[in-house]
Design a protein around this motif. Structure first.
Motif, PDB file in Angstrom:
ATOM      1  N   TYR A 141     -29.257 -40.862  54.958  1.00  0.00           N
ATOM      2  CA  TYR A 141     -29.917 -39.851  54.152  1.00  0.00           C
ATOM      3  C   TYR A 141     -29.558 -38.493  54.737  1.00  0.00           C
ATOM      4  N   SER A 142     -28.835 -37.704  53.966  1.00  0.00           N
ATOM      5  CA  SER A 142     -28.379 -36.394  54.418  1.00  0.00           C
ATOM      6  C   SER A 142     -29.329 -35.329  53.881  1.00  0.00           C
ATOM      7  N   THR A 143     -29.982 -34.620  54.785  1.00  0.00           N
ATOM      8  CA  THR A 143     -30.996 -33.643  54.379  1.00  0.00           C
ATOM      9  C   THR A 143     -30.714 -32.262  54.963  1.00  0.00           C
ATOM     10  N   GLY A 144     -29.451 -31.984  55.301  1.00  0.00           N
ATOM     11  CA  GLY A 144     -29.114 -30.684  55.871  1.00  0.00           C
ATOM     12  C   GLY A 144     -29.530 -29.539  54.960  1.00  0.00           C
ATOM     13  N   TRP A 145     -30.386 -28.650  55.493  1.00  0.00           N
ATOM     14  CA  TRP A 145     -30.887 -27.525  54.703  1.00  0.00           C
ATOM     15  C   TRP A 145     -31.230 -26.384  55.643  1.00  0.00           C
ATOM     16  N   ASP A 146     -30.846 -25.184  55.265  1.00  0.00           N
ATOM     17  CA  ASP A 146     -31.165 -24.002  56.059  1.00  0.00           C
ATOM     18  C   ASP A 146     -31.416 -22.843  55.103  1.00  0.00           C
ATOM     19  N   PRO A 147     -32.377 -21.962  55.410  1.00  0.00           N
ATOM     20  CA  PRO A 147     -32.682 -20.861  54.485  1.00  0.00           C
ATOM     21  C   PRO A 147     -31.590 -19.807  54.370  1.00  0.00           C
ATOM     22  N   ALA A 148     -30.671 -19.765  55.346  1.00  0.00           N
ATOM     23  CA  ALA A 148     -29.607 -18.759  55.302  1.00  0.00           C
ATOM     24  C   ALA A 148     -28.654 -19.055  54.148  1.00  0.00           C
ATOM     25  N   PRO A 149     -28.370 -18.066  53.308  1.00  0.00           N
ATOM     26  CA  PRO A 149     -27.493 -18.306  52.153  1.00  0.00           C
ATOM     27  C   PRO A 149     -26.065 -18.679  52.554  1.00  0.00           C
ATOM     28  N   GLU A 150     -25.648 -18.332  53.775  1.00  0.00           N
ATOM     29  CA  GLU A 150     -24.289 -18.639  54.211  1.00  0.00           C
ATOM     30  C   GLU A 150     -24.111 -20.113  54.579  1.00  0.00           C
ATOM     31  N   ILE A 151     -25.197 -20.835  54.764  1.00  0.00           N
ATOM     32  CA  ILE A 151     -25.136 -22.229  55.190  1.00  0.00           C
ATOM     33  C   ILE A 151     -25.158 -23.147  53.973  1.00  0.00           C
ATOM     34  N   HIS A 152     -24.234 -24.104  53.975  1.00  0.00           N
ATOM     35  CA  HIS A 152     -24.151 -25.058  52.861  1.00  0.00           C
ATOM     36  C   HIS A 152     -25.288 -26.074  52.962  1.00  0.00           C
ATOM     37  N   ASN A 153     -26.115 -26.126  51.958  1.00  0.00           N
ATOM     38  CA  ASN A 153     -27.219 -27.084  51.925  1.00  0.00           C
ATOM     39  C   ASN A 153     -26.807 -28.331  51.162  1.00  0.00           C
ATOM     40  N   VAL A 154     -27.072 -29.484  51.741  1.00  0.00           N
ATOM     41  CA  VAL A 154     -26.772 -30.743  51.068  1.00  0.00           C
ATOM     42  C   VAL A 154     -28.028 -31.382  50.487  1.00  0.00           C
ATOM     43  N   ALA A 155     -29.193 -30.818  50.807  1.00  0.00           N
ATOM     44  CA  ALA A 155     -30.461 -31.309  50.269  1.00  0.00           C
ATOM     45  C   ALA A 155     -30.989 -30.312  49.241  1.00  0.00           C
ATOM     46  N   PRO A 156     -31.786 -30.776  48.283  1.00  0.00           N
ATOM     47  CA  PRO A 156     -32.296 -29.872  47.253  1.00  0.00           C
ATOM     48  C   PRO A 156     -33.386 -28.932  47.742  1.00  0.00           C
ATOM     49  N   ALA A 157     -34.009 -29.280  48.875  1.00  0.00           N
ATOM     50  CA  ALA A 157     -35.111 -28.470  49.391  1.00  0.00           C
ATOM     51  C   ALA A 157     -35.286 -28.749  50.876  1.00  0.00           C
ATOM     52  N   ALA A 158     -36.102 -27.941  51.516  1.00  0.00           N
ATOM     53  CA  ALA A 158     -36.408 -28.145  52.926  1.00  0.00           C
ATOM     54  C   ALA A 158     -37.364 -29.327  53.099  1.00  0.00           C
ATOM     55  N   LYS A 159     -37.353 -29.886  54.299  1.00  0.00           N
ATOM     56  CA  LYS A 159     -38.329 -30.907  54.719  1.00  0.00           C
ATOM     57  C   LYS A 159     -38.375 -32.126  53.807  1.00  0.00           C
ATOM     58  N   ASN A 207     -26.986 -38.551  63.365  1.00  0.00           N
ATOM     59  CA  ASN A 207     -25.544 -38.329  63.269  1.00  0.00           C
ATOM     60  C   ASN A 207     -25.115 -37.029  63.932  1.00  0.00           C
ATOM     61  N   HIS A 208     -23.921 -37.035  64.501  1.00  0.00           N
ATOM     62  CA  HIS A 208     -23.189 -35.834  64.886  1.00  0.00           C
ATOM     63  C   HIS A 208     -23.949 -34.920  65.854  1.00  0.00           C
ATOM     64  N   VAL A 209     -24.521 -35.518  66.900  1.00  0.00           N
ATOM     65  CA  VAL A 209     -25.264 -34.805  67.957  1.00  0.00           C
ATOM     66  C   VAL A 209     -26.316 -33.831  67.409  1.00  0.00           C
ATOM     67  N   GLY A 210     -26.794 -34.082  66.199  1.00  0.00           N
ATOM     68  CA  GLY A 210     -27.814 -33.209  65.637  1.00  0.00           C
ATOM     69  C   GLY A 210     -27.277 -31.940  65.000  1.00  0.00           C
ATOM     70  N   SER A 211     -25.969 -31.848  64.838  1.00  0.00           N
ATOM     71  CA  SER A 211     -25.296 -30.774  64.095  1.00  0.00           C
ATOM     72  C   SER A 211     -25.806 -29.365  64.390  1.00  0.00           C
ATOM     73  N   PRO A 212     -25.535 -28.845  65.593  1.00  0.00           N
ATOM     74  CA  PRO A 212     -25.865 -27.437  65.853  1.00  0.00           C
ATOM     75  C   PRO A 212     -25.066 -26.524  64.929  1.00  0.00           C
ATOM     76  N   ILE A 213     -25.725 -25.549  64.334  1.00  0.00           N
ATOM     77  CA  ILE A 213     -25.054 -24.610  63.429  1.00  0.00           C
ATOM     78  C   ILE A 213     -24.480 -23.465  64.260  1.00  0.00           C
ATOM     79  N   LEU A 214     -23.179 -23.278  64.168  1.00  0.00           N
ATOM     80  CA  LEU A 214     -22.522 -22.238  64.956  1.00  0.00           C
ATOM     81  C   LEU A 214     -21.963 -21.116  64.086  1.00  0.00           C
ATOM     82  N   GLY A 215     -22.184 -21.202  62.777  1.00  0.00           N
ATOM     83  CA  GLY A 215     -21.668 -20.178  61.877  1.00  0.00           C
ATOM     84  C   GLY A 215     -22.771 -19.421  61.185  1.00  0.00           C
ATOM     85  N   GLY A 216     -22.376 -18.617  60.192  1.00  0.00           N
ATOM     86  CA  GLY A 216     -23.345 -17.846  59.436  1.00  0.00           C
ATOM     87  C   GLY A 216     -24.171 -16.942  60.326  1.00  0.00           C
ATOM     88  N   PRO A 217     -25.471 -16.886  60.107  1.00  0.00           N
ATOM     89  CA  PRO A 217     -26.327 -16.000  60.894  1.00  0.00           C
ATOM     90  C   PRO A 217     -26.495 -16.431  62.338  1.00  0.00           C
TER      91      PRO A 217
END
Length: 337
Positions: A141-159, A207-217
């Motif tokens: 279940y992929s729920t990647g979501w961040d409020p920053a517009p530069e980050i690609h969200n794969v979920a329809p909403a947070a949480k 998955n993927h060591v918890g995917s630290p975001i290193l881009g965008g904001p």
């Protein structure tokens, strides 16, 4: 980057310009996370995977990771992901024949269902299990979501992991003895803690060591990101039912970008994210993953596993056995000999 200039997928010719001696070639490996697909003109199916597995490492088996590949073209929307499971079962049968080498490709798999269906996922899961020939181990279940517009969200909403419908579906997985792979971003890691505590008997694989975001904001806050990520990883590790996959780590090259990176460069870039995970989870709940063919955009299969072996060079034989095969076998209930 030279790896992908003019390409829609990995540059195989570029990667082939660099090879190196395989470290510990006899060490058994279960690759717990790879894909197979025809995407944007790039083909990565069993022959391509078999070629990579034959590059020198002792890969005894693999776990197929869902990736929206070969879905059914029509029929009820909720059932279209059954096509991926049918596809993987066929690939596994081809591999079992021995025609493509001794490694057992797709010996286990995890697929996709719409988790917002709640309890209605049960008959779908039963179909996945049947169509897989017994190889189906759970769902990602992929729920990647961040409020920053530069980050690609794969979920329809947070949480989404707290959504009552999703919790109902998770309860079905738990009752059926299936596992749950999770892919999300590092600011969401406490959602994994909450889920792990709510379902202590459910096997969860981060998955993927918890995917630290290193881009965008986050680009100019890398020290802060790493501190926040590591603190959250330690909280997740307190849930004894959670495993972590070690791979798909961000890499900013320091060497000559016109040639593929060697394993020393790769290990140096990945160590700050992989070693804290091993320290927090222990070797028995940590597993190296190739994430091919996604990772193939930057490094070859041979170099990727050499990099992992460099990172694990100080581990005991028992710890290496877990990191490279044992943890994956436990998480995905595999009896591979």
């Amino acid at each position: 980057m030279a790896a992908n200039t003019g390409q829609t997928g990995p540059n195989d010719a570029w990667l082939a310009t660099f090879t190196e001696a395989v470290i510990e070639p006899d060490l058994p490996i279960i690759d717990p996370h790879h894909h197979l697909w025809l995407r944007n003109g790039y083909l990565y199916l069993l022959p391509e995977l078999a070629t990579d597995m034959a590059s020198g490492h002792n890969v005894i088996a693999t776990v197929y990771a869902e990736c929206h590949s070969m879905y059914r073209a029509d029929g009820p929307t909720a059932e279209r992901s059954l096509g991926e499971t049918e596809f993987v079962a066929g690939i596994a049968a081809m591999s079992d024949s021995g025609t493509f080498g001794s490694s057992l490709a797709c010996a286990a798999m995890f697929g996709n269902v719409d988790m917002t269906l709640g309890g209605a996922v049960e008959p779908l899961l039963e179909q996945h299990i049947t169509l897989s020939g017994g190889r189906f181990r759970g769902v990602r279940y992929s729920t990647g979501w961040d409020p920053a517009p530069e980050i690609h969200n794969v979920a329809p909403a947070a949480k989404m992991l707290a959504d009552p419908r999703v919790r109902e579906a998770v309860a079905v997985l738990d009752r059926m003895g299936l596992s749950l792979d999770l892919w999300l971003y590092h600011p969401q890691l406490d959602e994994v803690v909450e889920l792990g505590a709510a379902f202590p008997n459910l096997t969860i694989i981060l998955n993927h060591v918890g995917s630290p975001i290193l881009g965008g904001p986050y680009r100019d806050k890398l020290d802060e990101v790493r501190r926040d990520w590591e603190a959250a990883i330690r909280r997740v590790a307190q849930c004894s039912n959670v495993f972590v996959k070690l791979g798909a780590v961000p890499m900013r090259r320091t060497g000559d970008k016109n040639i593929p990176p060697g394993s020393e460069e790769v290990a140096g870039a990945w160590r700050p994210y992989i070693e804290p995970c091993i320290e927090a989870f222990g070797a028995d709940r940590s597993m190296f993953e190739s994430n091919f063919p996604v990772q193939k955009r930057w490094t070859s299969y041979q170099v990727t596993w050499n990099a992992f072996k460099r990172i694990a060079s100080g581990a005991s034989d028992m710890e290496k056995s877990s990191l490279f095969a044992g943890a994956a076998a436990a998480a995905y209930r595999m009896d591979v000999r």
